[in-house]
Design a protein around this motif. Structure first.
Motif, PDB file in Angstrom:
ATOM      1  N   THR A  36       0.825  -1.214   0.000  1.00 29.86           N
ATOM      2  CA  THR A  36       0.000   0.000   0.000  1.00 29.86           C
ATOM      3  C   THR A  36       0.858   1.262   0.000  1.00 29.86           C
ATOM      4  O   THR A  36       2.030   1.234   0.345  1.00 29.86           O
ATOM      5  CB  THR A  36      -0.926   0.089   1.242  1.00 29.86           C
ATOM      6  N   THR A  39      -0.351   8.227  -1.784  1.00 32.96           N
ATOM      7  CA  THR A  39      -0.617   8.783  -3.121  1.00 32.96           C
ATOM      8  C   THR A  39       0.406   8.379  -4.176  1.00 32.96           C
ATOM      9  O   THR A  39       0.199   8.633  -5.350  1.00 32.96           O
ATOM     10  CB  THR A  39      -0.615  10.327  -3.048  1.00 32.96           C
ATOM     11  N   ASN A  59      -4.799   5.477  -1.193  1.00 32.26           N
ATOM     12  CA  ASN A  59      -5.904   6.341  -0.791  1.00 32.26           C
ATOM     13  C   ASN A  59      -6.645   6.847  -2.015  1.00 32.26           C
ATOM     14  O   ASN A  59      -6.035   7.228  -3.009  1.00 32.26           O
ATOM     15  CB  ASN A  59      -5.399   7.480   0.085  1.00 32.26           C
ATOM     16  N   GLU A  60      -7.965   6.847  -1.915  1.00 34.13           N
ATOM     17  CA  GLU A  60      -8.846   7.113  -3.036  1.00 34.13           C
ATOM     18  C   GLU A  60      -8.440   8.349  -3.841  1.00 34.13           C
ATOM     19  O   GLU A  60      -8.448   8.341  -5.066  1.00 34.13           O
ATOM     20  CB  GLU A  60     -10.258   7.323  -2.494  1.00 34.13           C
ATOM     21  N   LYS A  61      -8.027   9.376  -3.086  1.00 37.58           N
ATOM     22  CA  LYS A  61      -7.728  10.642  -3.749  1.00 37.58           C
ATOM     23  C   LYS A  61      -6.623  10.536  -4.805  1.00 37.58           C
ATOM     24  O   LYS A  61      -6.544  11.357  -5.703  1.00 37.58           O
ATOM     25  CB  LYS A  61      -7.356  11.705  -2.710  1.00 37.58           C
ATOM     26  N   SER A  62      -5.788   9.491  -4.695  1.00 38.81           N
ATOM     27  CA  SER A  62      -4.671   9.408  -5.633  1.00 38.81           C
ATOM     28  C   SER A  62      -5.099   8.913  -7.015  1.00 38.81           C
ATOM     29  O   SER A  62      -4.364   9.054  -7.981  1.00 38.81           O
ATOM     30  CB  SER A  62      -3.562   8.520  -5.080  1.00 38.81           C
ATOM     31  N   ILE A  63      -6.306   8.335  -7.129  1.00 36.60           N
ATOM     32  CA  ILE A  63      -6.722   7.791  -8.431  1.00 36.60           C
ATOM     33  C   ILE A  63      -6.850   8.910  -9.458  1.00 36.60           C
ATOM     34  O   ILE A  63      -6.335   8.809 -10.558  1.00 36.60           O
ATOM     35  CB  ILE A  63      -8.087   7.074  -8.364  1.00 36.60           C
ATOM     36  N   SER A  64      -7.531   9.993  -9.057  1.00 39.41           N
ATOM     37  CA  SER A  64      -7.805  11.060 -10.005  1.00 39.41           C
ATOM     38  C   SER A  64      -6.517  11.648 -10.592  1.00 39.41           C
ATOM     39  O   SER A  64      -6.456  11.964 -11.770  1.00 39.41           O
ATOM     40  CB  SER A  64      -8.634  12.158  -9.341  1.00 39.41           C
ATOM     41  N   ASP A  78      -9.098   0.622  -2.513  1.00 43.53           N
ATOM     42  CA  ASP A  78      -8.893   2.024  -2.842  1.00 43.53           C
ATOM     43  C   ASP A  78      -9.198   2.996  -1.708  1.00 43.53           C
ATOM     44  O   ASP A  78      -9.523   4.143  -1.943  1.00 43.53           O
ATOM     45  CB  ASP A  78      -9.659   2.404  -4.109  1.00 43.53           C
ATOM     46  N   ASP A  79      -9.078   2.529  -0.490  1.00 42.10           N
ATOM     47  CA  ASP A  79      -9.180   3.466   0.636  1.00 42.10           C
ATOM     48  C   ASP A  79      -8.599   2.779   1.868  1.00 42.10           C
ATOM     49  O   ASP A  79      -8.755   1.563   2.032  1.00 42.10           O
ATOM     50  CB  ASP A  79     -10.648   3.838   0.887  1.00 42.10           C
ATOM     51  N   ASN A  82     -10.331   0.122   3.779  1.00 39.64           N
ATOM     52  CA  ASN A  82     -10.439  -1.257   3.247  1.00 39.64           C
ATOM     53  C   ASN A  82      -9.127  -2.037   3.335  1.00 39.64           C
ATOM     54  O   ASN A  82      -9.094  -3.220   2.990  1.00 39.64           O
ATOM     55  CB  ASN A  82     -10.848  -1.210   1.765  1.00 39.64           C
TER      56      ASN A  82
END
Ligand code: NDP
Ligand code: MG
Length: 383
Positions: A36, A39, A59-64, A78-79, A82
């Motif tokens: 894991t 970002t 962490n979800e924010k890194s996908i964008s 993705d968080d 989880n």
């Protein structure tokens, strides 16, 4: 030979690098099940590809910000909420090397796993306090501390020479060990994130420079090994060869000596002392500089003095000390407060907290949340 299945939380960090370096040398023995990051998805995917890892978490924010990275080959978590699901029936070892207090809930979940956990993160141990050992014992989760001092203590105590009188941990002294007050007053961010011996993440590098790292490690040792404030202390040892000493009633002290390389304590998680060898790690004392030891000047480095005060107070005080440091180091890293103000403001805010609130002897997780809220709303930062 059955491989040791390992999940690495915080694989893209400095501890993650050391773990991966051990895996690279021992691919026949270790399999990485999951990795894991926060970002740094690029680095995470490079690791996953190289080590043939199937599960990745970020962490979800890194996908964008990483839309171009193809994640089809992986099972994605993705968080951080989880991340605990990455541990499976097959997992043998979990490495907990995410920095700071943010992964507290994750740690609480993996403490229930019954697995073997190599823990580098000291912040979460301090905040959980006695709950840390309580939960690990309750769920038969085996804890191996990875912090070099605590890893040494862990192995030294397995000698079972009797009940120790006290324990001493060492501090390399950080980059400003010889600085006077005027020099400390002028420290720049770029100087504080560079440690003379260890190559580490930004937060722990700043903590080493303020000596908060040693203060936190003293409290970490208290909770890991069930010590009171009179049974633990710290001294400066610039060469960082001796990491901890166990002192006995008859004047004998035992110590573990090794080069300052995090791969040594981490390797003890995977292999017995006599089963792991690397020429690189061989210690030739005739070729090392003279080993020196000094007391820590608590006037220039008040973190140590405050640390013993909060340990005496007990209850929520060690957590508050830890939480304030986290907030103030963050402000320093954003260039919003001066280096010298980190510990100064910790002390001011601690005083302010206890003038307005009473201590809670055994804070619950809800209590900790309320304490953090109070501090967030009242934090003094010099304005
Ligand atoms: P780093 O800053 O180098 O690495 C931190 C790791 O945690 C990275 O993988 C980072 O991901 C990840 N991470 C950070 N925040 C989050 C988040 N919010 N959610 C998910 N993942 C996150 O730190 P270190 O490796 O230096 O230190 C890790 C821990 O080990 C600390 O608690 C430290 O006190 C302790 N420790 C470290 C030592 C060392 O030698 N470095 C020695 C002893 C203890 P990303 O890369 O994406 O930011
Ligand atoms: Mg340490």
């Amino acid at each position: 030979m059955k491989k040791i299945n390992t999940v690495i939380y915080g694989a893209t960090g400095s501890i993650g690098d050391s773990v991966l370096s051990i895996v690279r040398e021992n691919k026949q023995a270790i399999n990485i099940e999951g990795v894991t990051c926060d970002t740094n998805l690029k680095k995470l995917c490079r690791i996953a590809k190289f080590y043939n890892v199937k599960k990745i978490g970020f962490n979800e924010k890194s996908i964008s910000s990483n839309k171009k990275i193809n994640l089809n080959d992986y099972k994605v978590f993705d968080d951080i909420s989880n991340f605990h699901q990455m541990i499976s029936n097959k997992t043998d070892i979990v490495i907990f090397a995410i920095s700071g207090l943010l992964p507290l809930q994750l740690l609480l979940k993996i403490l229930r796993s019954g697995k073997k956990i190599g823990i580098a993160n000291k912040e979460c141990i301090i905040t959980l306090g006695s709950k840390f050992n309580y939960f690990s014992k309750k769920y038969s989760t085996k804890i191996i501390p990875l912090d070099s001092e605590h890893n040494s203590i862990y192995h030294l105590l397995s000698d079972k020479l009797g009940k120790p009188k006290s324990i001493t941990i060492t501090a390399s002294g950080g980059p400003f060990f010889k600085f006077n007050k005027r020099q400390l007053n002028n420290v720049k961010l770029s100087q504080a994130v560079r440690h003379p011996i260890w190559n580490m993440g930004k937060k722990i590098s700043v903590d080493s420079a303020t000596m908060m790292n040693k203060a936190l490690e003293i409290i970490e040792a208290k909770y890991l090994f069930d010590l009171n404030h009179q049974e633990i202390n710290a001294i400066i040892h610039p060469q960082a060869i001796v990491h901890a000493l166990i002192n006995y009633e008859n004047g004998t002290s035992t110590a573990i000596l090794n080069k300052p390389d995090m791969r040594i304590p981490i390797s003890s998680l995977f292999f017995n002392f006599n089963k792991f060898s690397s020429k690189e790690f061989l210690l030739d004392l005739t070729k090392t500089p003279n080993l020196e030891f000094f007391n820590i000047d608590q006037k220039r480095f008040p973190a140590l003095r405050i640390c013993f005060q909060v340990m005496k107070m007990g209850g929520a005080a060690p957590h508050i000390f830890n939480y304030l440091n986290e907030l103030l180091v963050d402000l320093f890293l954003q260039n919003r407060i001066k280096f010298i103000d980190i510990v100064k403001f910790i002390e001011i805010n601690l005083d302010m907290y206890f003038r307005n609130n009473s201590n809670i002897s055994d804070p619950t997780l809800v209590d900790l949340k309320n304490i953090n809220n109070w501090i967030d709303n009242n934090l003094y930062t010099g304005n």
